[in-house]
Design a protein around this motif. Structure first.
Motif: not given
Length: 150
Positions: A7-18, A102-105
């Motif tokens: 979901g968008i929230a997961t991708v947003a969290q990954t962007i924040t982590l990066s 890791a997030t996407l897969a």
């Protein structure tokens, strides 16, 4: 079975982590710029001394040879620091890419990502130590000749 799309929230969290590694990449880029500038100035000085070297004799020739040796040492140190900084940047980019893969897969290799980030930091530290050594070598080379102080 339909694969689950993060979901968008997961991708947003990954962007924040990066973001932290991305800031680190920016800092490494600035370090590379400084190192490349120093290398350029050293190479210019070597070229100037090479021209002076051919017509020099005695104490003047000895001084040119001493300075050329010191400049050669600086070139080696800067090249090592550049290699370490670029290696750090590559490892940092691998960390960022790994976070998204890791997030996407839906993979779980947090330990590998952590080790890659630690390695990136160690490479950056080694590059900064090399930079510090090169600055020290350059400062030891810069002094006013005794014959000019009299």
């Amino acid at each position: 079975m339909i694969p689950l799309i993060p979901g968008i929230a997961t991708v947003a969290q990954t962007i924040t982590l990066s973001l932290t590694p991305i800031f680190m990449l920016t800092a490494i880029g600035q370090l590379l710029n400084v190192l490349a500038g120093r290398l350029s100035r050293v190479v210019d000085r070597v070229r100037a001394l090479e021209e002076l070297h051919s017509g020099a004799t005695g104490a003047e020739l000895t001084r040119y040879i001493w300075e050329l040796r010191r400049l050669d040492r600086r070139i080696s140190i800067i090249n090592a620091a550049l290699f370490l900084a670029v290696s750090s940047a590559v490892m940092t980019a691998i960390v960022v890419a790994s976070l998204f893969v890791a997030t996407l897969a839906k993979l779980h290799f947090a330990s590998a990502v952590a080790v890659a980030f630690i390695l990136a930091m160690l490479l950056l530290i080694a590059s900064l130590v090399g930079f510090m050594i090169e600055v020290r070598v350059s400062l030891l080379s810069i002094h006013v000749r005794e014959d000019l102080l009299k």
